[in-house]
Scaffold this active site. Sequence first.
Site, PDB file in Angstrom:
ATOM      1  N   THR A  63       0.880  -1.166   0.000  1.00  0.00           N
ATOM      2  CA  THR A  63       0.000   0.000   0.000  1.00  0.00           C
ATOM      3  C   THR A  63       0.914   1.210   0.000  1.00  0.00           C
ATOM      4  OG1 THR A  63      -0.120  -0.087   2.418  1.00  0.00           O
ATOM      5  CG2 THR A  63      -1.934  -1.093   1.212  1.00  0.00           C
ATOM      6  N   ASP A  97      11.688   1.475  -4.099  1.00  0.00           N
ATOM      7  CA  ASP A  97      10.508   0.680  -4.478  1.00  0.00           C
ATOM      8  C   ASP A  97      10.796  -0.149  -5.724  1.00  0.00           C
ATOM      9  OD1 ASP A  97       9.071   1.887  -2.410  1.00  0.00           O
ATOM     10  OD2 ASP A  97       8.063   3.316  -3.748  1.00  0.00           O
TER      11      ASP A  97
END
Length: 159
Positions: A63, A97
């Site tokens: 998330t 990421d």
Amino acid sequence: MADVHDKATRSKNMRAIGTRDTAIEKRLALLLESAGFTYTVQDATLPGRPDFVVADYQCVIFTHGCFWHHHDCYLFKVPATRTEFWLEKIGKNVTRDERDMTLLIEQGWRVLVVWECALRGRMKLSDEALTARLEEWICGGNTAAQIDTQGITSSLRRG
């Protein structure tokens, strides 16, 4: 525009922002549970410490806050103060990421990113729409995808 807080107050406020059990994580957990999926949270043995690991389907779910991970949506705004600092910090998050997702895929994991804007705000998806997208992806075979206000996309581009 100057910050309304002094540096010490701003620093204290930023440190108080949680990285675990956030509102968007709690909402996603409820949706996964209601759809009948079992999962573990924040597995530190995996790159990026995914928010959810659905081992039965060899997939992980992140998330991502739209600000912290630079999503091109209405929730992301470039800060007016210390702009260079924030863009560098957020850029490092994005680079990390991408590295972690690549490592996870190389290890045989499937990766889903659910953006904050899909979970909260004026354009959020309904529980029914989110659950349908989650089930579609988890039970499907795509290696990587993201969910935002537009629905699901079979890629991990930022916005």
